[in-house]
Design an enzyme around this catalytic site. Structure first.
Site, PDB file in Angstrom:
ATOM      1  N   CYS A  58       0.841  -1.197   0.000  1.00 28.48           N
ATOM      2  CA  CYS A  58       0.000   0.000   0.000  1.00 28.48           C
ATOM      3  C   CYS A  58       0.881   1.254   0.000  1.00 28.48           C
ATOM      4  CB  CYS A  58      -0.981  -0.033   1.171  1.00 28.48           C
ATOM      5  SG  CYS A  58      -2.343   1.140   0.986  1.00 28.48           S
ATOM      6  N   HIS A  71      -3.629  -4.998   0.839  1.00 30.07           N
ATOM      7  CA  HIS A  71      -3.010  -5.446   2.090  1.00 30.07           C
ATOM      8  C   HIS A  71      -3.041  -6.979   2.176  1.00 30.07           C
ATOM      9  CE1 HIS A  71      -2.434  -1.625   4.293  1.00 30.07           C
ATOM     10  NE2 HIS A  71      -3.428  -1.193   3.536  1.00 30.07           N
ATOM     11  N   GLU A 117      -1.617  -8.735   4.451  1.00 26.98           N
ATOM     12  CA  GLU A 117      -1.479  -9.176   5.841  1.00 26.98           C
ATOM     13  C   GLU A 117      -2.815  -9.379   6.546  1.00 26.98           C
ATOM     14  OE1 GLU A 117      -0.909  -4.610   6.089  1.00 26.98           O
ATOM     15  OE2 GLU A 117      -0.900  -6.219   4.598  1.00 26.98           O
ATOM     16  N   SER A 174       2.517 -13.356  38.156  1.00 29.43           N
ATOM     17  CA  SER A 174       1.172 -12.794  38.261  1.00 29.43           C
ATOM     18  C   SER A 174       0.101 -13.872  38.207  1.00 29.43           C
ATOM     19  CB  SER A 174       0.938 -11.823  37.099  1.00 29.43           C
ATOM     20  OG  SER A 174       0.938 -12.531  35.861  1.00 29.43           O
ATOM     21  N   GLY A 175       0.483 -15.093  37.818  1.00 26.89           N
ATOM     22  CA  GLY A 175      -0.500 -16.133  37.572  1.00 26.89           C
ATOM     23  C   GLY A 175      -0.861 -16.220  36.096  1.00 26.89           C
ATOM     24  N   GLY A 176      -0.359 -15.255  35.295  1.00 28.74           N
ATOM     25  CA  GLY A 176      -0.645 -15.238  33.868  1.00 28.74           C
ATOM     26  C   GLY A 176       0.370 -16.023  33.056  1.00 28.74           C
ATOM     27  N   VAL A 177       0.133 -16.093  31.751  1.00 31.86           N
ATOM     28  CA  VAL A 177       0.963 -16.883  30.842  1.00 31.86           C
ATOM     29  C   VAL A 177       2.374 -16.307  30.720  1.00 31.86           C
ATOM     30  CG1 VAL A 177       1.200 -17.736  28.473  1.00 31.86           C
ATOM     31  CG2 VAL A 177      -1.068 -17.564  29.508  1.00 31.86           C
ATOM     32  N   ASP A 178       2.464 -14.990  30.531  1.00 24.51           N
ATOM     33  CA  ASP A 178       3.748 -14.362  30.206  1.00 24.51           C
ATOM     34  C   ASP A 178       4.788 -14.560  31.312  1.00 24.51           C
ATOM     35  OD1 ASP A 178       2.223 -13.510  28.089  1.00 24.51           O
ATOM     36  OD2 ASP A 178       1.970 -11.481  28.849  1.00 24.51           O
ATOM     37  N   SER A 179       4.409 -14.219  32.546  1.00 24.80           N
ATOM     38  CA  SER A 179       5.381 -14.339  33.639  1.00 24.80           C
ATOM     39  C   SER A 179       5.709 -15.798  33.931  1.00 24.80           C
ATOM     40  CB  SER A 179       4.863 -13.645  34.906  1.00 24.80           C
ATOM     41  OG  SER A 179       3.660 -14.235  35.366  1.00 24.80           O
TER      42      SER A 179
END
Length: 528
Positions: free
Chosen positions: A86, A180, A182, A238-243
């Protein structure tokens, strides 16, 4: 990553498009590592990465306007393949000697939404995918258009609103698409991008999470050091996925040099604290400090109803507690964070100026500076779906890896109005029933995020022969790919009826259940 770790990479030059991150995701889906750099930093990124190809993104800007973004000229002289998308097609044409004009000047206007192009000539971008004479659906979004292409280019596809829908200079391996590729609205877009990075650029597509794991472990060991001469690392869970994924990866690299700190602020989901402690302390044998701070947080939230004040108090109190616990551990030189690639991108504006959009919970409120610690961010090159893939590679249980996003302030922003222990306990039970029913129906993985909300509203009800006056519970479930936009998940009415019946019957304090049918935009995913 260090430059010698990604010789087979693609540099994406960002001109400010809202969908630039999608380009990076599509390239990585083809098994090729990619990075995004704002156009003002693209030359520096090229020298650092030594990429095998370049993609120029779209932009809300207009090439004919004075001061609109330009690519570093050296990119066109670097001898690597380039794909302009584009605005990227237009700016490449302009900088190489072609002409770009606003649609209103040509009398043809712009082209927005679904369009169909016709392939007029074969080119390497189409190999094995599109043939001469075929028509294919694409997604257009442009007001300007190329009216004269640069030397060496030829038209290889046209559309009704874009005679230069795809242009190619096969000798230099320069290509431009007015549409586009993507976005999902271009059905073959991912395959076209894969063609570019693998067929045109000659990359093998062997970038995998197994390779990333191996490389990243080596990098962590190099940064922190190993054994008696190595540094100590503190990681907040934190209990989350990332940490969780960051902690397990770092522990694999340096073992007991890592200590995790988990602060239970009383705003977690049902049994979440027990799950975190069991997984890290018992299953992985990672040194873990678990702090029960429910009383402190509930005391500080008493009487607070403004959502921003809730967030600020929770963030500030968390930082103070984390800092105190980290000092008790003693001798830590490094602070580990689960920063992801979208956070890195958002922290640098595409114009190269300072940005204020970095997420405060990923910067931990200036803790690294306050505690004189260096940052370890092993996930900073990854998108969320890649973090989940890495978690599976590391052997994390699916209950952690596939977990829906959960906000840093926890249940506090799912309880509009004042937050109390009693209201948290009511919400925890309702939320657990809702998620249990979703899992039982086999729908959990089809939903980006689902949760219950306890509203500051009471309604009259009848249970048995008694009149009730209790709380309303709202249910939310959305589908999304990145959390930036979201659609409502279309549950069957019978499913919602079953969930509502269970919540009203089993959770004392709730006598009415409603379902949130608002998409994002206009609403946000969370209620506060």
């Amino acid at each position: 990553m260090q430059a010698d770790h990604f010789p087979d990479s693609i540099l994406i030059v960002d001109f400010g498009s809202q969908v630039t991150q999608l380009i990076a995701r599509r390239v990585r889906e083809a098994g090729v590592y990619s990075e995004i750099a704002p156009f003002t930093m693209a030359e520096e990124a090229f020298k650092r990465m030594k990429p095998k190809g370049i993609i120029l993104s779209g932009s809300p800007a207009s090439v004919p306007e004075d001061g609109s973004p330009r690519a570093p000229q050296m990119l066109f002289e670097a001898g690597v393949p380039i794909l302009g998308i584009c605005y990227g097609q237009q700016v490449m044409s302009h900088q190489l000697g072609g002409e770009v004009r606003p649609g209103h000047e040509t009398g043809e206007g712009g082209e927005f939404g679904r369009a169909y192009l016709t392939v007029t000539k074969p080119c390497a971008l189409f190999d094995g995918l599109w043939k001469e004479g075929e028509r294919h659906q694409v997604w257009m979004s442009h007001g300007d258009k190329v009216t004269e292409f640069a030397d060496g280019f030829e038209i290889v596809a046209t559309s009704d609103g874009a005679p230069f829908a795809v242009i190619a200079d096969e000798e230099r391996k320069f290509y431009g698409t007015q549409f586009h590729p993507e976005v999902v609205h271009t059905p073959d877009g991912g395959k076209l991008l894969a063609n570019f990075v693998r067929h045109v650029c000659g990359l093998t597509g062997d970038w995998t999470m197994a390779e990333f794991r191996k490389t990243k472990i080596a990098e962590i060991r190099e940064q922190v050091g190993v054994g008696k001469h190595g540094g100590r690392v503190i990681c907040g869970l934190s209990g989350g996925v990332d940490s969780a994924v960051a902690a397990v990866l770092i522990h694999e690299a340096i073992g007991d040099q890592l200590t995790c700190v988990y602060v239970d602020h009383g705003l977690m989901r049902l049994n979440e604290t027990e799950q975190v402690v069991t997984l890290f302390r018992d299953h992985y044998n990672i040194p873990l400090v678990a702090v029960d701070a429910e009383e402190q947080f509930m005391g500080g939230l008493a009487g607070v109803t403004d959502p921003e004040k809730k967030r600020k108090f929770i963030g500030g109190a968390f930082i103070d507690l984390f800092e105190a616990e980290a000092k008790k551990v003693g001798g830590a030189d490094f602070l580990a964070q689960g920063t992801l690639y979208p956070d890195v991108i958002e922290s640098v504006s595409f114009t190269g100026g300072p940005s204020v959009t970095i997420k405060s919970h990923h910067n931990v409120g200036g803790l690294p500076e306050r505690m004189n610690m260096q940052l370890v961010e092993p996930l900073r090159e990854l998108f969320k779906d890649e973090v989940r893939e890495l978690g599976r590679e590391l052997g994390l249980p699916e209950i952690f890896v596939g977990r829906h996003p959960f906000p840093g302030p926890g249940l506090a922003i799912r309880i509009p109005g004042e937050v109390t222990k009693e209201r948290c306990d009511i919400l925890r039970k309702a939320d657990a029933i809702y998620l249990e029913e979703i899992r039982n129906a086999g729908l959990y993985d089809a939903i980006w995020q689902a949760f219950a909300v306890l509203l500051p509203v009471k309604t009259v009800g009848v249970m048995g022969d008694s009149r009730t006056y209790d709380n309303v519970c709202g249910l939310r479930a959305v589908t999304s790919t990145d959390g930036m936009t979201a659609d409502v998940y279309p549950f069957d009415a019978s499913f919602l009826t079953q969930v509502a019946t269970r919540i009203v019957n089993e959770v004392q304090g709730i006598n009415r259940v409603v379902y949130d049918y608002t998409s994002k935009p206009p609403g946000t995913i969370e209620w506060e």
